[in-house]
Design an enzyme around this catalytic site. Structure first.
Site, PDB file in Angstrom:
ATOM      1  N   GLY A  11       0.805  -1.210   0.000  1.00 24.23           N
ATOM      2  CA  GLY A  11       0.000   0.000   0.000  1.00 24.23           C
ATOM      3  C   GLY A  11       0.838   1.259   0.000  1.00 24.23           C
ATOM      4  N   ASN A  38       1.608  -1.448  -4.825  1.00 26.88           N
ATOM      5  CA  ASN A  38       0.390  -0.633  -4.840  1.00 26.88           C
ATOM      6  C   ASN A  38      -0.378  -0.911  -6.127  1.00 26.88           C
ATOM      7  OD1 ASN A  38      -1.035   1.485  -3.267  1.00 26.88           O
ATOM      8  ND2 ASN A  38      -0.836   2.672  -5.156  1.00 26.88           N
ATOM      9  N   GLU A 170     -16.474  18.238   5.256  1.00 29.17           N
ATOM     10  CA  GLU A 170     -15.627  18.865   4.241  1.00 29.17           C
ATOM     11  C   GLU A 170     -16.241  18.733   2.851  1.00 29.17           C
ATOM     12  OE1 GLU A 170     -11.154  19.133   5.902  1.00 29.17           O
ATOM     13  OE2 GLU A 170     -11.634  17.224   4.941  1.00 29.17           O
ATOM     14  N   ALA A 313      -4.763  10.903   8.452  1.00 27.67           N
ATOM     15  CA  ALA A 313      -3.510  11.023   7.704  1.00 27.67           C
ATOM     16  C   ALA A 313      -2.357  11.370   8.643  1.00 27.67           C
ATOM     17  CB  ALA A 313      -3.656  12.090   6.621  1.00 27.67           C
TER      18      ALA A 313
END
Length: 397
Positions: A11, A38, A170, A313
């Site tokens: 990933g 990935n 958001e 994150a």
């Protein structure tokens, strides 16, 4: 270990990319073989996806080619999809081959958590990838085009966003900014458009500062958003959503942002999981596997109060730093470092030029918070790609 140890990183999300970049700086020549796997040849910036989803930014601004980040002489990149993890055999099965490892880093990202709500998986869209946000953007535009052909179908201009966490808030901030542009483009009366934000918890942005939550809700309400807080979605159908109280909201668009669980491949591999996540030890290792590290949405890290940290994150980036350090320490036979999350602040955007946030003990709102969010974005770009990447991607607002 007589041969060079093999490190496989699954990933290229925040945790995987940062682990790879730190390893290529920390490892000596021929000290380890590092392979990053990935399914795409790019890393995407998850915290920007709400903008291209609403159509207020280009999807290209949210992606960075992996080849521009890694040193191909130090990290081997394999573009492929992981099919199976076999921890007892120290192997990873890809759709087009097999990789053996001595050390494994699992950063495969999460999957939407539907909490068993009927129809969500089938009929709701999710903001999870570059391709998914392209789909959402095109779908929204298509609803306006359809309405011009079928003006009696007012539900085509009704948008339901399930979940009022950071992703949901958001996204509706951006969507509320985009609606006037779409109304002008398609010659649609703005009063015909409805945006609903539905949240089962007793407040939007659960756990966030109440004063800032009130500011956000007031601002978004003024932009045309209707909030249904403390109201659960009971079912999603092709025609809309059934909510608590047996009210049915007809909608041409349902977007689910109400939760993320870990990757199903972890459960399939036999790891003990909680909502698809592995509760890692203090060094970010999977219990019972000293050679397997887990980052990002796949990991479960407890805070000092014994509750899980949300998989953001920020925490994934810090895990990448720690993971790389502990991999090098494992190879060299030195002491590992415990992972300790340092909260450097949280900022949520509310659309163009607006945001709310807390940095340290300081509360921020409006343009000041929006500027802080931009600073945070630039800092991450600089961390993974230096000044050239900041210059290339720095126009992300």
């Amino acid at each position: 270990m007589s041969r060079v140890p093999r490190i496989v990183i699954l990933g290229a999300g925040y945790g995987g990319v940062v682990t790879s970049l730190r390893l290529q700086k920390m490892l000596n020549y021929n000290e380890a073989d590092v392979t990053l796997v990935n399914k795409h040849d790019y890393h995407y910036i998850t915290t920007h996806l709400h903008m291209p989803a609403a159509g207020t930014d280009n999807p290209e601004n949210a992606r960075v080619n992996i080849s521009s980040l890694i040193d191909e002489f130090k990290v081997d990149f394999v573009k492929s999809t992981v099919v199976q993890i076999r921890p007892n055999e120290k192997k990873v099965i890809l759709e087009d081959g097999t990789l053996s490892y001595d050390y494994l880093v699992i950063g495969l990202g999460g999957e939407p958590e539907t909490f068993g709500i009927p129809g969500l998986k089938e009929y709701a869209m999710t903001i999870r990838s570059i391709n998914s946000v392209r789909h959402i953007r095109e779908h929204i535009e298509y609803q306006f085009a359809r309405f011009k052909q079928e003006p009696d179908r007012k539900e085509l201009l009704t948008f339901v966003v399930g979940g009022a966490g950071f992703s949901g808030i958001e996204f509706i901030g951006e969507l509320a900014d985009r609606i006037p542009e779409l109304c002008k483009e398609f010659d649609v009366e703005p009063s015909l458009v409805n945006i609903y934000n539905i949240e089962a918890a007793p407040t939007a942005l659960p756990g966030f500062d109440p004063e800032l939550v009130e500011y956000a809700m007031r601002l978004l309400t003024d932009k045309g958003v209707t909030f249904r807080i403390a109201t659960a979605i009971k079912e999603c159908t092709p025609e809309g959503v059934l909510i608590a109280g047996d009210e049915f909201i007809k909608a041409g668009t349902v977007i689910w942002t109400g939760g993320i669980r870990g990757n199903h491949l972890l459960e399939d591999a036999g790891f003990e999981t909680m909502r698809g996540r592995i509760k890692v030890d203090e060094f970010l290792r999977a219990p019972g596997h000293d050679n397997i590290f887990v980052t990002g949405d796949c990991s479960l890290v407890m805070n000092p109060e014994g509750r899980p940290y949300p998989p953001t994150a920020q925490i994934a980036t810090q895990q990448g730093d720690n993971c790389a350090y502990n991999l090098v320490a494992s190879i060299r036979g030195s002491s590992l470092k415990e992972f300790s999350f340092v909260n450097r602040g949280t900022v949520a955007s509310l659309g163009r030029g607006e945001a709310i946030g807390i940095v340290g003990t300081k509360k921020m709102k409006g343009s000041t918070a929006a500027l802080m969010k931009k600073v945070i974005d630039m800092r991450y770009l600089y961390a993974i790609g230096g000044l050239p990447l900041v210059v290339r991607k720095g126009k992300i607002r």
